[in-house]
Each structure stands twice: as structure tokens, then as C-alpha cells.
Design a protein around this motif. Structure first.
Motif, mmCIF file in Angstrom:
data_model
loop_
_atom_site.group_PDB
_atom_site.id
_atom_site.type_symbol
_atom_site.label_atom_id
_atom_site.label_comp_id
_atom_site.label_asym_id
_atom_site.label_seq_id
_atom_site.Cartn_x
_atom_site.Cartn_y
_atom_site.Cartn_z
ATOM 1 N N TYR A 363 0.836 -1.206 0.000
ATOM 2 C CA TYR A 363 0.000 0.000 0.000
ATOM 3 C C TYR A 363 0.872 1.258 0.000
ATOM 4 C CZ TYR A 363 -3.079 3.700 1.621
ATOM 5 O OH TYR A 363 -3.749 4.880 1.744
ATOM 6 N N LYS A 364 1.920 1.255 0.841
ATOM 7 C CA LYS A 364 2.796 2.426 0.959
ATOM 8 C C LYS A 364 3.567 2.658 -0.347
ATOM 9 C CE LYS A 364 2.516 3.392 5.540
ATOM 10 N NZ LYS A 364 2.435 4.686 6.210
ATOM 11 N N ILE A 365 3.977 1.553 -0.994
ATOM 12 C CA ILE A 365 4.678 1.696 -2.277
ATOM 13 C C ILE A 365 3.731 2.306 -3.312
ATOM 14 C CG2 ILE A 365 5.731 0.440 -4.198
ATOM 15 C CD1 ILE A 365 6.784 -1.583 -2.102
ATOM 16 N N GLY A 366 2.497 1.781 -3.370
ATOM 17 C CA GLY A 366 1.510 2.328 -4.294
ATOM 18 C C GLY A 366 1.255 3.803 -4.032
ATOM 19 N N ASN A 367 1.161 4.177 -2.771
ATOM 20 C CA ASN A 367 0.917 5.574 -2.409
ATOM 21 C C ASN A 367 2.095 6.454 -2.818
ATOM 22 O OD1 ASN A 367 -0.873 7.491 -1.047
ATOM 23 N ND2 ASN A 367 0.812 7.688 0.412
ATOM 24 N N ALA A 368 3.357 5.920 -2.660
ATOM 25 C CA ALA A 368 4.541 6.686 -3.054
ATOM 26 C C ALA A 368 4.553 6.924 -4.561
ATOM 27 C CB ALA A 368 5.813 5.939 -2.626
ATOM 28 N N TYR A 369 4.157 5.905 -5.344
ATOM 29 C CA TYR A 369 4.056 6.089 -6.799
ATOM 30 C C TYR A 369 2.999 7.132 -7.139
ATOM 31 C CZ TYR A 369 7.156 2.271 -8.274
ATOM 32 O OH TYR A 369 8.243 1.487 -8.532
ATOM 33 N N LEU A 370 1.886 7.113 -6.389
ATOM 34 C CA LEU A 370 0.833 8.108 -6.621
ATOM 35 C C LEU A 370 1.347 9.522 -6.388
ATOM 36 C CD1 LEU A 370 -2.450 6.640 -5.061
ATOM 37 C CD2 LEU A 370 -1.931 7.029 -7.470
ATOM 38 N N LEU A 371 2.083 9.700 -5.282
ATOM 39 C CA LEU A 371 2.625 11.025 -4.964
ATOM 40 C C LEU A 371 3.661 11.460 -5.989
ATOM 41 C CD1 LEU A 371 2.948 10.569 -1.093
ATOM 42 C CD2 LEU A 371 1.331 12.057 -2.295
#
Length: 723
Positions: A363-371
């Protein structure tokens, strides 16, 4: 209606922050052998089962404890460590740690005295109950607390009560009941004040949000009684309390002090933790470069520990990178963490409450890509997070991942997927709502059961305190007899004080007598030295060598001035004594140039200003070497004065000559010369003996032949200690 439910979920999550109980059910990883844990053990006689107190228990990592009245001990260790069990009454026992279960050490044919006050059954039953409580500590809080209550229901003494309440505090800390843990640790300390429990109490205050009391508790602990490992924990705790109170500078100072202790004593886990915590403080202060430096250290150090610790540090540093918008570095670390999590999960199960679950990291990796506005890479990681969270029943992460997927697809214009994820999000909200209601009910039931067990323990402790009060009341009736005994003891103490004062007076008198004797011996040496020197002047004058006599008198006057200046001192700097020796040897060589050459060598490693020496101690030995050894030699001799280090605080001064030696010299002397020489040597011996008595063996003198030849020579070795 679903909107209202979402609102209720938010409120419930806030309330559960106060009511929910930490359910960290994480099993120990495959790298357990690298993790330190507390081992409980006991030492007793095999035949009688009597406990063995005051036994030393040492570990190869440097930790040290002793057994208490019940023969029990607690020590930090890890699998593979060797315990050394020592006591004067039995042979040393060596035990290799194989697990974290209680250790029982049986002593055969010991000289241990018998304990008749408590039965074998009570002792064994108490230990069995405590062991059972320890086993269930992380599995079932209610069972663990029940076993502690059963242990306290035995005929326990204060040390056992302290041990039981310490374990009770440990149970409450694990299950995040910090207010109850504080009460348990306080009772433990009332029964027996142990440094490790004081540290646990201070930590419990910190976990309970009472930073001020926590800091005060840490500061009241006496650093001198702590082991090296406990000192590192102590400094870390002070740093934690200051960090929570936002006293950043004080937090850094405490962490750095702890880091010094950990580095000095090679406490690897604490070196990693403290580097990480220093980085955390610098991050909060906004000093990003310093924080990166310390996080780099902690990441490197964590790799050498167990896999779980390495993953935890990777995630912590990833959070730091996320805060500082370094999403690329964050993603790299979280991907590495996921690989580490897979390795851990081969042998153990990670609970959903843990921050190191794969669903949370995806989830955190996905969120970092989003940012980073990289939607293409973000979606697969969010989908993976949602999938794994669903499989493992982690509804919180599944809810967040589903919401993010709905938002991403909405931004990409994928209306169909957006609607699907939005509908799924609503279903997860309903599911999570039901789960939280169930958890609240379980928490309430858990609290009631814990309260019942705690009430039982409180009642048992109150009963024990009441029994103790009754015992004290009975003892009060014997006060009159005790008064007589105390009066006798008081008289004996007065007698001892009087004896001590008399001893002190006699010692002072002896010191005064010694000082007087030293002064007398010094006053005898000066005329003897002056007389010999004036004889030399007289010889030059008798041979009509006026010029030589004048030069000799000039050097002699310098020597006399220095001798007289030092004549009232017990000790002078070694540097001054070397100057006197140089001057005196020069004068003697001036007269007997054809008889000997001399050399004075001082090792450069010796700081001559740091050592003190009695004045005129070495001159008589040089005088003897010249006048009774070298003067009678048929060929030219050698005199060597050498000053060398013996140890850190000791030096040796060697006066060696290759003259005719003591035996031949004695045969050549007249009776008068023998008497005078004996008197001079006895004078030196008396001075050395008095000075050693006053200054605790500061000077040592040995005399021997220099060589095994006809001209045996003489070697005098003076050993001198630093103040």
C-alpha cells in the motif's frame, strides 16, 4: 445511510484508540537465536531441593547477576550464550542457553546450609506457577495473570512477591495495560528494589503518556548499580522521555551517551536502536542531512542483526524518506522490506497489527508512486495490497487500498472500475464496522476478566501485608528485651568507637615519630655527604691544583645549594633528583677521570615530572660504586645509571658498576671504613622503611652482583611507584 455508517466508523476508530487492546500475536522469527531475552532460572541442592542464594551467574557477553534468597535469578541472554554459575561451596557449572525456558541448576554435595523456614513443596509450586505464567504471557493474558495469582497464593516471601509482581507488570506491558503495569512494578519495588524493575517502571510511565514522571523515575535510578546493558537502556529511556516532551537537545545528548556505552561494550542491538533514534530526533528538528547520516548507520547495522530488525529499520527509514518527499528511495527500501518479510514468513506468522506486513508495504509503495504521479506503477501495488489484505482479514488496509484504487481510476477516467471499487469500499466499511463492534465487546470482556484476576492478586497481597502486620505486632511485645539487647549493643559500639579513636591517636603519634625520624636521618646524611665532598676539595688543594680546586668548588656549591633546598622534603620530583645525580657524578668523575666513565640514560617514555623520589636516595649508592668499587679497579671501569618503565605506574632506576664488587671491597676496608659504610647503608634502609610505612610501599631497593667475573661489580635496582 452508508454515509452515516462511514461517519460512525470514524468515531468508533477514535474511541477504540482508548479501549482496544494491543493484540500483537507475532511469533518469534527464525532468527530468534540473535535476539536477547530474559531467562529466569534457579539454583538449588539436588537432594534437599533447598534454594542456593548469593550464587554468581555470569554470561559471556559481560552481564552479571546473583541469586536471591530463593535461589532465583533473571539475566538477559540469547541462544548459544554460555552461563557460568560460581560459588565457593561448589565447583563452577557451565550451561549453554538453548531456549528461553526457565533454567534449573542442580548442585550436588554442596555445603549449603539448610532452610527450614519454607517447605520444598512451596518453593517448587511457586516456580512452576511463575514458569506457566511466563509461557502464557504473549498467548493468553488471563491465563498468565491467573497463574501469577496462584503463585502468590503459595507461602511466598518478599523476594518471591517482587518476582511475581514484576512478571505481572511484564504481562500488562505486553497487552498495553500500562496503568496496571505501573501498579504492579511499584508493588514489586516495594518488596525488593531491583534496578531492572526501576527501568521497567520508568518505561511504563512513558508508554502511559506520563513523560514527566517517566523522566523523573529514570533520573532517580542510581547509574552505579546498573549493568552495561542496563546503562544503555537507561540512557535510551531518558532520551525517549525527552523526545516525547519535545526536549530535542536533551534527547540527543542522552541517546549519544547511551550510544557510547553500547559501542564501548559491543551491545550491537542498542547501537542500532540508538543510531536510529538519534536520526529520528534530527528528523523532527528538520536537520535532514544529519538524520540521513544516522539512518544510514542504523540501516547498515540492522543488516547484521536478525531479519526482523533489518526489515523494521528499512520501514522506519522509508517513512523518513516519505516525509521528506524522497519517494524513489522510499520505494527502494519498501521493496527490499517486502523481500525480507517473505523470508520471515517462511518460519513465522506476522500479525495484522504489526507495521511490517506485506499488505501495508505494498500500500505504501503504491501511495509513493501516486505522490510521484506514476499511476501506472501505483495501481499494481495497490491491487496487491488489497488482495493480500483481503486474504489475511486486514480490513483496515483493504479499506485504504480500495479507496485509493477508486481515486486513481477516477483520475484516469476509468468510470467502470471506479464504480466497482467504490461499491467494494462501501462493503468493506460495513464489514469493518461489524468487526469494530465485535472488538469493542471483546475488549470490554477482556477488561472485566483482567479486573477480576487483578482484584484477586490485590486481595492476596493485602492478606500478605496483613499477616506481616500481625507478625510485627507480635514482635512489638518483645521490645523490652530488645531494648536491653540494643543497650548492650550501644555499649559495645561506644567501646569500639573509643578503641578506634585510641587507634587513630596512636597512628597519628606514630606518624609524628616517623616524620621526626626521617628528619633526623636526613640531618645525618647531609654532613656525611658534605664531609666526603670537602675531602675531594682538600685533595685538589693538597696537590697545588688551585684552578681545578676552584672549578670543583664552583660545581660543589651548586650541588650543595640544591641538596640544602631539598633537605626538608620527604619527596622531590624525579627530574630534580636526576639533575642532582648528573652534578654529583660529574664531580666524582672530575676527580677520578682515569678510573671510570659514566652514563645516565632516561627512557623517553617516562614523564620525569610525574614521579616523586626521596631526596639523596640514589647518591649514596653512586658514592659506594665509585669509592668502594671503581676506585680500586686496575683498568678503567664503567658506571651506568638507567631509568626504565616497569609498568604504567612503576619505573626502575638501575645503578650498575663493573668495579671490584662487594666481597673484595669489604676485604680491603679498615674496621673504621666498614663501620662508616654500614652506618650509611643502614641509614638508607631506615629511610626507605619509614617512607614505605607512611606512603604504602612506594619504594623498593634490591642489591646484587652485576656480573659473574672477578670484578663482580654491583647492581642496585630501585623500584619507584607513581603517586
Amino acid at each position: 445511510m452508508r454515509i452515516y455508517k462511514t461517519y460512525y466508523i470514524t468515531v468508533l476508530l477514535f474511541l477504540i484508540g482508548f479501549l482496544a487492546i494491543g493484540q500483537n500475536r507475532e511469533l518469534e522469527s527464525a532468527d530468534e537465536h540473535n535476539t536477547s531475552f530474559t531467562i529466569r532460572g534457579s539454583v538449588y541442592e539436588k537432594e534437599t531441593r533447598n534454594p542456593y542464594k548469593n550464587v554468581e551467574v555470569l554470561i559471556n557477553g559481560g552481564r552479571y547477576v546473583t541469586t536471591d534468597f530463593n535461589g532465583s535469578f533473571d539475566i538477559k541472554a540469547k541462544i548459544g550464550d554460555e552461563l557460568i554459575i560460581k560459588h565457593p561451596d561448589f565447583e563452577t557449572i557451565y550451561y549453554t542457553v538453548k531456549s528461553n525456558e526457565r533454567i534449573s541448576i542442580e548442585v550436588i554435595e554442596s555445603k549449603q546450609s539448610k532452610y527450614n523456614s519454607r517447605s520444598k513443596g512451596d518453593f517448587t509450586r511457586f516456580n512452576n506457577m511463575i514458569d506457566s505464567a511466563d509461557i502464557y504471557l504473549k498467548k493468553d493474558a488471563e491465563k498468565s495473570i491467573k497463574f501469577i495469582g496462584d503463585a502468590l497464593d503459595v507461602n511466598v516471601n518478599t523476594n518471591q512477591s517482587a518476582e511475581a509482581h514484576e512478571l505481572l507488570g511484564d504481562v500488562y506491558v505486553y497487552w498495553k495495560q500500562y496503568d496496571l503495569a505501573i501498579s504492579a512494578y511499584k508493588v514489586s519495588l516495594q518488596n525488593s528494589k531491583i534496578a531492572s524493575v526501576e527501568l521497567k517502571l520508568a518505561k511504563a510511565y512513558l508508554n502511559n503518556g506520563d513523560f514527566k514522571t517517566s523522566l523523573s523515575s529514570y533520573q532517580q535510578i542510581d547509574e552505579k548499580i546498573l549493568t552495561n546493558y542496563e546503562k544503555a537502556i537507561w540512557f535510551e529511556g531518558i532520551g525517549d522521555a525527552n523526545l516525547k516532551a519535545k526536549n530535542f537537545e536533551k534527547a540527543i545528548t542522552a541517546y549519544e551517551d547511551g550510544l557510547k556505552v553500547a559501542q564501548k561494550h559491543l551491545i550491537a542491538p542498542k547501537i542500532t536502536d540508538l543510531n536510529s533514534k538519534i536520526a529520528e530526533v534530527y528528523s523532527k528538528k528538520g536537520q535532514t542531512s544529519k538524520a540521513k547520516s544516522y539512518f544510514s548507520n542504523s540501516l547498515s547495522l540492522a543488516k547484521s542483526e536478525n531479519k526482523k530488525r533489518a526489515v523494521e529499520e528499512q520501514i522506519k527509514v522509508a517513512e523518513f524518506n516519505s516525509i521528506n518527499a524522497d519517494y524513489e528511495s522510499e520505494i527502494v527500501l519498501r521493496k527490499a522490506a517486502i523481500q525480507g518479510i517473505r523470508d520471515i514468513e517462511v518460519d513465522s506468522i506476522i500479525s495484522n497489527d504489526s507495521p511490517i506486513t506485506s499488505q501495508k508495504q505494498n500500500y505504501k509503495i503504491g501511495n509513493a508512486y501516486l505522490l510521484s504521479n506514476d499511476f501506472t506503477n501505483a495501481i499494481p501495488y495497490l491491487e496487491k495490497s488489497r488482495e493480500v489484505a483481503g486474504e489475511r482479514g486486514d480490513l483496515d488496509v483493504k479499506l485504504d487500498a480500495t479507496r485509493k484504487l477508486s481515486e486513481v481510476n477516477a483520475r484516469l477516467g476509468n468510470t467502470e472500475k471506479t464504480i466497482a471499487y467504490n461499491n467494494e469500499y462501501k462493503n468493506v466499511v460495513d464489514e469493518l464496522y461489524a468487526k469494530k463492534i465485535q472488538e469493542i465487546s471483546q475488549a470490554a470482556r477482556f477488561s472485566r476478566n483482567i479486573a477480576e484476576q487483578q482484584n484477586r492478586i490485590t486481595t492476596l497481597e493485602s492478606d500478605r501485608a496483613l499477616s506481616k502486620s500481625k507478625y510485627e505486632l507480635t514482635q512489638e511485645r518483645n521490645k523490652r528485651q530488645e531494648l536491653i539487647i540494643y543497650s548492650l549493643i550501644g555499649g559495645l559500639v561506644l567501646l569500639l568507637i573509643t578503641g578506634y579513636l585510641m587507634f587513630k591517636y596512636i597512628k597519628q603519634q606514630r606518624l609524628a615519630n616517623n616524620l621526626l625520624a626521617l628528619k633526623s636521618l636526613r640531618s645525618q646524611m647531609n654532613p656525611h655527604f658534605i664531609f666526603n665532598a670537602l675531602n675531594s676539595v682538600n685533595t685538589f688543594i693538597a696537590t697545588n691544583d688551585e684552578r681545578t680546586a676552584n672549578k670543583y668548588l664552583t660545581d660543589f656549591s651548586q650541588l650543595m645549594r640544591a641538596v640544602l633546598e631539598n633537605s626538608e622534603e620527604d619527596f622531590i620530583p624525579l627530574k630534580k633528583e636526576i639533575e642532582l645525580l648528573n652534578l654529583y657524578a660529574k664531580l666524582e668523575h672530575f676527580r677520578f677521570q682515569d678510573k671510570f666513565d659514566y652514563a645516565i640514560e632516561v627512557d623517553p617514555a617516562i614523564d620525569v615530572d610525574e614521579f616523586q623520589i626521596p631526596p639523596m636516595l640514589l647518591q649514596p649508592y653512586i658514592e659506594n660504586a665509585v669509592w668502594h668499587g671503581l676506585r680500586y679497579k686496575t683498568e678503567k671501569g664503567h658506571l651506568k645509571i638507567e631509568i626504565q618503565p616497569k609498568s604504567k605506574d612503576e619505573i626502575t632506576i638501575t645503578i650498575a658498576d663493573d668495579g671490584i664488587g662487594r666481597s673484595r671491597s669489604k676485604a680491603l676496608k679498615t674496621e673504621h671504613q666498614k663501620k662508616q659504610n654500614s652506618k650509611g647503608m643502614n641509614n638508607i634502609k631506615k629511610r626507605v622503611a619509614i617512607l614505605n610505612e607512611m606512603y604504602k610501599d612506594k619504594v623498593d631497593v634490591t642489591i646484587s652482583d652485576f656480573q659473574e667475573l672477578e670484578d663482580a661489580g654491583t647492581k642496585v635496582v630501585v623500584t619507584l611507584k607513581k603517586d
